[in-house]
Design a protein around this motif. Structure first.
Motif, PDB file in Angstrom:
ATOM      1  N   ALA A   2      21.957  54.015  57.387  1.00 49.60           N
ATOM      2  CA  ALA A   2      22.894  53.081  57.997  1.00 49.60           C
ATOM      3  C   ALA A   2      23.638  52.316  56.915  1.00 49.60           C
ATOM      4  CB  ALA A   2      22.144  52.114  58.898  1.00 49.60           C
ATOM      5  N   LYS A   3      24.872  51.968  57.179  1.00 52.51           N
ATOM      6  CA  LYS A   3      25.696  51.211  56.245  1.00 52.51           C
ATOM      7  C   LYS A   3      26.005  49.849  56.841  1.00 52.51           C
ATOM      8  CE  LYS A   3      26.394  54.541  53.248  1.00 52.51           C
ATOM      9  NZ  LYS A   3      26.144  54.483  51.845  1.00 52.51           N
ATOM     10  N   VAL A   4      26.145  48.866  55.969  1.00 53.55           N
ATOM     11  CA  VAL A   4      26.469  47.507  56.379  1.00 53.55           C
ATOM     12  C   VAL A   4      27.682  47.050  55.590  1.00 53.55           C
ATOM     13  CG1 VAL A   4      25.652  45.121  56.419  1.00 53.55           C
ATOM     14  CG2 VAL A   4      24.057  46.977  56.871  1.00 53.55           C
ATOM     15  N   ASN A   5      28.635  46.443  56.263  1.00 58.51           N
ATOM     16  CA  ASN A   5      29.799  45.882  55.581  1.00 58.51           C
ATOM     17  C   ASN A   5      29.594  44.386  55.423  1.00 58.51           C
ATOM     18  OD1 ASN A   5      31.261  48.288  55.405  1.00 58.51           O
ATOM     19  ND2 ASN A   5      31.936  48.072  57.524  1.00 58.51           N
ATOM     20  N   VAL A   6      29.807  43.885  54.198  1.00 56.64           N
ATOM     21  CA  VAL A   6      29.628  42.476  53.905  1.00 56.64           C
ATOM     22  C   VAL A   6      30.850  41.992  53.140  1.00 56.64           C
ATOM     23  CG1 VAL A   6      28.193  40.794  52.698  1.00 56.64           C
ATOM     24  CG2 VAL A   6      27.126  42.781  53.753  1.00 56.64           C
ATOM     25  N   SER A   7      31.371  40.843  53.531  1.00 56.88           N
ATOM     26  CA  SER A   7      32.483  40.255  52.796  1.00 56.88           C
ATOM     27  C   SER A   7      31.922  39.378  51.685  1.00 56.88           C
ATOM     28  CB  SER A   7      33.337  39.395  53.728  1.00 56.88           C
ATOM     29  OG  SER A   7      33.921  40.186  54.724  1.00 56.88           O
ATOM     30  N   LEU A   8      32.415  39.588  50.471  1.00 54.45           N
ATOM     31  CA  LEU A   8      31.970  38.814  49.324  1.00 54.45           C
ATOM     32  C   LEU A   8      33.169  38.238  48.591  1.00 54.45           C
ATOM     33  CD1 LEU A   8      29.304  41.275  47.886  1.00 54.45           C
ATOM     34  CD2 LEU A   8      28.862  39.172  49.129  1.00 54.45           C
ATOM     35  N   ASP A   9      32.948  37.154  47.892  1.00 48.73           N
ATOM     36  CA  ASP A   9      33.970  36.551  47.059  1.00 48.73           C
ATOM     37  C   ASP A   9      34.364  37.553  45.974  1.00 48.73           C
ATOM     38  OD1 ASP A   9      35.551  34.949  45.466  1.00 48.73           O
ATOM     39  OD2 ASP A   9      33.963  33.551  44.939  1.00 48.73           O
ATOM     40  N   ALA A  10      35.651  37.781  45.787  1.00 49.13           N
ATOM     41  CA  ALA A  10      36.131  38.772  44.825  1.00 49.13           C
ATOM     42  C   ALA A  10      35.665  38.461  43.409  1.00 49.13           C
ATOM     43  CB  ALA A  10      37.653  38.851  44.882  1.00 49.13           C
TER      44      ALA A  10
END
Length: 66
Positions: A2-10
């Motif tokens: 399974a894959k998870v998408n996470v938003s992170l600070d660039a």
């Protein structure tokens, strides 16, 4: 897997890429997470301690304190 998408600070991701020496943001963050997990396992092995208590959910309500 399974894959998870996470938003992170660039800036955080760029820092991870530089420190890991990896050009792909995905690969750099994955390498950092894998390293973190491996370090945890090595620490558990050295100290002969597992965080079972942290992994278990406390099913009893806690008594009010104070």
């Amino acid at each position: 897997m399974a894959k998870v998408n996470v938003s992170l600070d660039a800036e955080l991701v760029v820092e991870a890429m530089v420190l890991a020496g990896i050009g792909s943001p995905q690969d750099a963050v994955e390498a950092v997470v894998r390293d973190y997990i491996a370090r945890g396992h090595r620490t558990e092995t050295r100290t002969d301690h597992t965080d079972r208590g942290l992994r278990e959910v406390d099913v009893k309500p806690q008594e009010p304190q104070g």
